[in-house]
Design an enzyme around this catalytic site. Structure first.
Site, PDB file in Angstrom:
ATOM      1  N   CYS A   1      52.786  -2.968  24.694  1.00  9.24           N
ATOM      2  CA  CYS A   1      53.985  -3.227  23.908  1.00  9.24           C
ATOM      3  C   CYS A   1      55.020  -2.169  24.254  1.00  9.24           C
ATOM      4  O   CYS A   1      54.688  -0.984  24.353  1.00  9.24           O
ATOM      5  CB  CYS A   1      53.665  -3.186  22.415  1.00  9.24           C
TER       6      CYS A   1
ATOM      7  N   TYR B   1      69.889   1.360  -4.346  1.00 10.42           N
ATOM      8  CA  TYR B   1      68.822   0.934  -3.433  1.00 10.42           C
ATOM      9  C   TYR B   1      68.442   2.122  -2.535  1.00 10.42           C
ATOM     10  O   TYR B   1      68.385   2.008  -1.310  1.00 10.42           O
ATOM     11  CB  TYR B   1      69.245  -0.274  -2.591  1.00 10.42           C
TER      12      TYR B   1
ATOM     13  N   CYS C   1      71.830  -4.628   6.368  1.00 10.65           N
ATOM     14  CA  CYS C   1      71.056  -5.142   7.509  1.00 10.65           C
ATOM     15  C   CYS C   1      71.298  -6.637   7.688  1.00 10.65           C
ATOM     16  O   CYS C   1      70.651  -7.275   8.510  1.00 10.65           O
ATOM     17  CB  CYS C   1      69.565  -4.854   7.319  1.00 10.65           C
TER      18      CYS C   1
END
Length: 469
Positions: free
Chosen positions: A178, A330, A427
């Protein structure tokens, strides 16, 4: 009985753009949009449709007549089968251009707000081997290639240690190498798999829920510390000790070796008892002298180097003078709150996950930051008028919500208290655009900075500065 509509084939179609979620876009002869999963803008292809909807088709390119100059040669042998790195066949400069375009499109088309000139996207210095956390799944029935399926020979080795095939919860692609996490990640995964196979340690079967080895998590911090967590489906002291001793001896550089026994239906670890086998039960990240303790369940931005760039943009946009009360909504494990604290009078962090707030409090204590306070609870229930009256009216609010964006009650409260500035880290620029539209009556967008946290994927972060009109 109604006959199913046959799939259509469109020939010699030019792919014209990149769309959401890694799909590319073409136009069918009837004018409808086609979303394609395996082509690059600029390719000329034949497309076989897989779905037909009222306004669009979905399909795959089946023949390539000419290849785009935006193409790059994928470096990973698993590309196209593995669900990650969907844009690896596109040159990095083109990935960045399409990410920038997506942010602009979402803010203008969905948000319908006036924008300043969007700043050029901040690309990642590391385009591969940038993730600090990877999770791999064991399986006793690995995904077979078409050649293997069509072969007459018996397939004896069905063990896999790798990633889920997209959309298939019980199928695991065995991973050889990977390109997302630095060494010794690949060596650890491959040697664990080989040792387990040689010693008849059974791999998990998700469909039938049996087997011994379930998941392997590897975290590598920017400090060089390494955490390995093995998840077993059931306890077997002899076999568990055999594997953990092998890992400890083969990889002495591991600073935190942990395990958990998880016999429930899913493999999430957040409600599990994590046991430290060797070393510490945490690793540490470092940023500008601040150290952040990361345990097995902690959330931390998965691209450490680029997280630093993201947080610097956030701090620059806030442009604190030292006199401000800042709310960090958050807040997660309080990383941003602590990062901006030295330039603020006080920072109040709010987060829904109790364990994250425990981490935030402990990290602040370890970093000897005494002008931060952290509170836990559902944002829309905590961030109330009573809370503001108790803790003070903020001059600056930093908000970094999950992909769904902010709850409408949170947006309404921001409008009610109307701080001078809001720095909105996102995001998902689509939900960010929705929230910015709701804030538009009181706030103008004065700065926009996209940041690429995840090269080779279609994901993009975006930071927006909102100032009162």
């Amino acid at each position: 009985m109604a006959r199913k509509k046959r799939r259509q084939v469109f020939e010699n179609i030019e792919v014209i753009d990149a769309g959401a979620k890694g799909k590319s876009i073409a136009k069918a002869p009837d004018g409808k949009v086609i979303f394609i999963n395996n082509a690059v803008p600029g390719d000329v292809v034949d497309i076989q449709t897989t779905k037909k909807r009222k306004a669009y088709y979905e399909g795959s390119a089946t023949a390539f007549h000419s290849l785009s100059d935006k193409r790059a040669e994928p470096v990973c042998s698993h590309f196209g089968t593995c669900g990650g790195c969907k844009w690896q066949f596109m040159g990095y400069e083109h990935q960045l251009a399409f990410k920038q375009q997506e942010v602009v499109n979402n803010l203008t088309r969905l948000g319908k707000i006036e924008l300043p000139e969007v700043m050029p996207i901040l690309g990642s210095e590391d385009q591969f081997f940038y993730r600090n956390k990877m999770e791999f799944s064991f399986s006793d029935s690995r995904w077979l290639t078409l050649d293997e399926i069509q072969s007459d020979s018996e397939i004896k080795d069905r063990n896999a240690l790798g990633f889920h095939i997209p959309g298939m919860w019980d199928k695991i692609l065995d991973i050889d190498k990977c390109h997302l996490q630095e060494d010794p990640s690949n060596a650890i995964r491959n040697k664990v798999k080989a040792f387990a196979t040689e010693n008849d340690l059974s791999f998990y079967n998700a469909r039938n829920q049996h087997g011994f080895l379930r998941t392997l998590m590897i975290r590598i911090a920017s400090t060089g510390e390494i955490m390995v967590l093995v998840q077993f489906f059931h306890e077997d002291v002899e076999k568990r000790t055999l594997l953990l001793e092998y890992i400890a001896n083969e990889f002495p550089e591991i600073t935190s070796l942990q395990y958990t026994i998880n016999s429930k239906g899913n493999d999430t670890i957040y409600d599990q008892n994590i046991i430290c086998y060797k070393g510490k039960d945490f690793i540490e990240e470092e940023m500008e002298g601040l150290r952040f303790k990361i345990n097995a369940k902690s959330f931390y931005q998965t691209n450490s180097k680029q997280a630093y760039e993201l947080y610097k943009v956030t701090r620059d946009f806030a442009d604190l003078t030292g006199s401000e009360l800042v709310y960090d909504l958050y807040t997660g494990t309080g990383t941003i709150a602590q990062f901006v604290a030295k330039k603020a009078k006080k920072v109040i962090g709010v987060e829904a996950v109790p364990e994250a707030i425990e981490d935030a409090k402990e990290n602040a204590k370890r970093n000897t930051i005494d002008n931060v306070e952290f509170y836990v609870g559902d944002m829309k229930k905590v961030f109330t008028t009573d809370f503001i009256e108790q803790h003070g009216q903020p001059e600056v609010v930093i908000t970094d919500p999950p992909r769904d964006g902010m709850h409408k009650d949170v947006v309404a409260q921001l409008l009610h208290i109307s701080p001078q500035k809001i720095v909105y880290v996102s995001c998902n620029s689509a939900t960010q655009a929705r929230d910015l539209s709701l804030l538009d009556e009181v706030y103008k967008v004065s700065k926009v900075q996209p940041v690429d946290m995840f090269p080779q994927t279609f994901h993009v972060e975006n930071v927006v500065l909102l100032e009162k009109r």
